[in-house]
Design a protein around this motif. Sequence first.
Motif, mmCIF file in Angstrom:
data_model
loop_
_atom_site.group_PDB
_atom_site.id
_atom_site.type_symbol
_atom_site.label_atom_id
_atom_site.label_comp_id
_atom_site.label_asym_id
_atom_site.label_seq_id
_atom_site.Cartn_x
_atom_site.Cartn_y
_atom_site.Cartn_z
ATOM 1 N N ASP A 27 0.805 -1.220 0.000
ATOM 2 C CA ASP A 27 0.000 0.000 0.000
ATOM 3 C C ASP A 27 0.843 1.277 0.000
ATOM 4 O O ASP A 27 0.674 2.144 -0.865
ATOM 5 C CB ASP A 27 -0.943 0.007 1.200
ATOM 6 N N LYS A 28 1.717 1.409 0.947
ATOM 7 C CA LYS A 28 2.506 2.638 1.076
ATOM 8 C C LYS A 28 3.472 2.836 -0.095
ATOM 9 O O LYS A 28 3.520 3.931 -0.674
ATOM 10 C CB LYS A 28 3.276 2.631 2.397
ATOM 11 N N GLU A 31 1.488 3.896 -3.223
ATOM 12 C CA GLU A 31 0.986 5.260 -3.058
ATOM 13 C C GLU A 31 2.100 6.275 -3.302
ATOM 14 O O GLU A 31 1.910 7.254 -4.039
ATOM 15 C CB GLU A 31 0.423 5.444 -1.657
ATOM 16 N N PRO A 109 -7.171 6.234 -0.489
ATOM 17 C CA PRO A 109 -5.883 6.940 -0.445
ATOM 18 C C PRO A 109 -6.018 8.443 -0.649
ATOM 19 O O PRO A 109 -5.293 9.223 -0.033
ATOM 20 C CB PRO A 109 -5.099 6.292 -1.594
ATOM 21 N N GLN A 115 -5.800 8.564 7.444
ATOM 22 C CA GLN A 115 -6.000 7.231 6.921
ATOM 23 C C GLN A 115 -6.260 6.236 8.051
ATOM 24 O O GLN A 115 -5.684 6.339 9.136
ATOM 25 C CB GLN A 115 -4.767 6.780 6.133
ATOM 26 N N SER A 135 -13.470 1.972 0.975
ATOM 27 C CA SER A 135 -12.372 1.588 0.093
ATOM 28 C C SER A 135 -12.121 0.090 -0.026
ATOM 29 O O SER A 135 -11.719 -0.385 -1.076
ATOM 30 C CB SER A 135 -11.084 2.270 0.571
ATOM 31 N N LEU A 174 -6.015 2.448 -8.794
ATOM 32 C CA LEU A 174 -4.816 2.774 -8.024
ATOM 33 C C LEU A 174 -4.274 4.148 -8.425
ATOM 34 O O LEU A 174 -3.912 4.962 -7.571
ATOM 35 C CB LEU A 174 -3.738 1.717 -8.246
ATOM 36 N N HIS A 179 -8.283 3.525 -4.600
ATOM 37 C CA HIS A 179 -8.092 2.296 -3.827
ATOM 38 C C HIS A 179 -6.622 2.042 -3.536
ATOM 39 O O HIS A 179 -5.739 2.468 -4.287
ATOM 40 C CB HIS A 179 -8.660 1.085 -4.574
ATOM 41 N N HIS A 180 -6.397 1.306 -2.457
ATOM 42 C CA HIS A 180 -5.078 0.814 -2.108
ATOM 43 C C HIS A 180 -4.843 -0.505 -2.855
ATOM 44 O O HIS A 180 -5.810 -1.182 -3.237
ATOM 45 C CB HIS A 180 -4.991 0.531 -0.606
#
Length: 216
Positions: A27-28, A31, A109, A115, A135, A174, A179-180
Amino acid sequence: MTRTTPFLIAALVMMAAILIGGSFLLDKPVEQSVLAANDGHWCRSRMAAAVSCYGDWPELMLLGGAGYLMARRARSVRWQRLLLSAMIASTLAGMAVNASRLTTGRTRPRAEVPQGWYGPYHDGRWLIGKADFNSFPSGHTATAVGFAGVLLFGAPAWGSIAIALAGLIAYSRLLLGAHHPSDVIAATVIALAVAWAVWEFLGKRGRVDFGPKLKS
């Protein structure tokens, strides 16, 4: 059903759980990568927005319905069953993920709030139906992969193309910050499971046929 079937199912469930769990590690980094590629903003590409907009459930139902009518006119029993099954799988996959997506309260996101996972009710208000908190998992991905998954299991050559297109829809989500990666991967796993079950137990056995029983 053979004795090995329960063990196979258990192994697949475990693999799915590991895949979904591990996806949160992406995820991170994803992003940060998307933001870095767009000067600190989420993608503003019209192409990504169009793919996302027209890759949702209503458009898939229109596509599937048109394809079904063409298959019926051509008297293709196989494609009638495939497309009806794809529409059913897309719908069921969407319903399955929405049960989670609307109640977990996970932030998107791009949401301009801290978050996290807020649940269905937080700070004196209901979050069900509030887009910024809906999400996990991805509804767009679930409906697209559910549709494409049936084609993949029933007609692999065409299904491979359909899965690639579903992948583009997921990727657009994305890029847009909707969305993650974990939202997308969880939805994909659920949708493929639904698609396999629908094709295996309904489509392949002719249980989706309308009207007089079709002959293969």
